[in-house]
Design an enzyme around this catalytic site. Structure first.
Site, short mmCIF file in Angstrom:
data_model
loop_
_atom_site.label_atom_id
_atom_site.label_comp_id
_atom_site.label_asym_id
_atom_site.label_seq_id
_atom_site.Cartn_x
_atom_site.Cartn_y
_atom_site.Cartn_z
N SER A 188 2.09 4.91 -1.22
CA SER A 188 2.14 3.53 -0.77
C SER A 188 2.24 2.60 -1.96
O SER A 188 1.74 2.91 -3.05
CB SER A 188 0.89 3.19 0.04
OG SER A 188 0.76 1.80 0.24
N TYR A 200 -7.40 4.22 3.30
CA TYR A 200 -5.97 4.57 3.29
C TYR A 200 -5.46 4.54 1.85
O TYR A 200 -4.79 5.48 1.39
CB TYR A 200 -5.18 3.60 4.17
CG TYR A 200 -3.70 3.85 4.19
CD1 TYR A 200 -3.16 4.85 4.99
CD2 TYR A 200 -2.83 3.10 3.39
CE1 TYR A 200 -1.79 5.10 5.02
CE2 TYR A 200 -1.47 3.34 3.41
CZ TYR A 200 -0.96 4.34 4.22
OH TYR A 200 0.41 4.56 4.23
#
Length: 273
Positions: A137, A150
């Protein structure tokens, strides 16, 4: 490239995994698509009967990952591109998260990706080629409220991907850490587990909702051409931010981190290490 490549894509039934599966098949490549739920891939299976193989896979099951990877190789005789994409979201403040939620989250986003990497490397090493895309990410450079776990899993995978790249480079295997921007993948809906909200964090949640707004992000298919160009490169980059807006945000985060380091340089240098 004239010879059809063989892709192995986890989390292939929705979001980015689905978009990459469609793009690879449209380019004339062959795909082994793995996911917990294969039903959303039925239309592609009908359209690409000779070029798509669907495999049920829960990446948290290490033995199943090993078994299904062997089947993936057997399906077309080799693997050329491995997209380690399966992932979920745990949304909530750190204090709110239960042990069960944290472990389940990291079982998918971190350990599942490790199991897939371990499973595919022997085959790629033996054939002397291959390209692993570790999907992380753009937020791996730092944590953010409500999505810290996350970011933690993706940050860990980012570091593991860099280590793996050094380990497999002598065998002709490439690794690219693909730092994805914010796309409308369904991660915040079907792919999300939410903590039980504590009232103490209500003001922060309200600020986050205002900050993020209702924009879901661009369609995942808009990222697919970048991935197709990436896998065509004979010498791909070790890491790549996918998304122009995300690129700008990452540059801002890196600049802020550098400013912070420099502001406290004198204190850092008081220690000899």
């Amino acid at each position: 490239m004239t010879t059809a490549r063989v892709w192995f894509i986890t989390g292939a039934s929705r979001g980015l995994g689905r978009a990459f599966t469609e793009a690879a098949l449209a380019a004339g490549d062959r795909v082994v698509a793995a996911a917990r739920d294969l039903a959303p891939l039925a239309d592609l299976a009908e359209k690409y009967q000779q070029d798509l193989v669907r495999l049920p896979l829960d990446v948290t099951d290490r033995a199943a990952v090993q078994e299904q990877t062997a089947r993936a190789v057997a399906a077309f005789g080799r693997l050329d591109v491995v997209v380690n994409n399966a992932g979920v979201m745990l949304y909530g403040m750190l204090e709110e998260a239960t042990e069960e939620q944290v472990r389940a989250h990291l079982d998918v986003n971190l350990f599942g990706a490790i199991w897939v990497s371990q499973a595919v490397v022997p085959y790629l090493r033996a054939q002397g080629s291959g390209h692993i895309l570790q999907v992380t990410s753009m937020g791996t450079g730092g944590g953010f409220a409500a999505v810290g776990l996350y970011a933690a899993g993706k940050s860990a995978l980012d570091s593991i991907g860099a280590s793996l790249a050094m380990e497999v480079e002598p065998f002709g295997v490439k690794v690219t850490i693909v730092q994805m921007g914010g796309y409308d993948t369904g991660l915040f809906t079907t792919g999300t587990t939410a903590t039980d909200a504590m009232p103490e964090y209500a003001p922060l949640r309200a600020r986050l909702a205002e900050m993020w707004g209702d924009e879901a992000g661009p369609d995942p298919s808009t990222a697919a051409p970048v991935i197709m160009e990436l896998v065509d490169m004979p010498e791909p980059p070790p890491r790549l931010i996918v998304g122009g807006a995300s690129y700008d945000i990452v540059q801002q985060m890196d600049a802020e981190r550098t400013r912070t380091y420099r502001a406290w340089e004198s204190l850092s240098r008081k220690a000899p290490g």
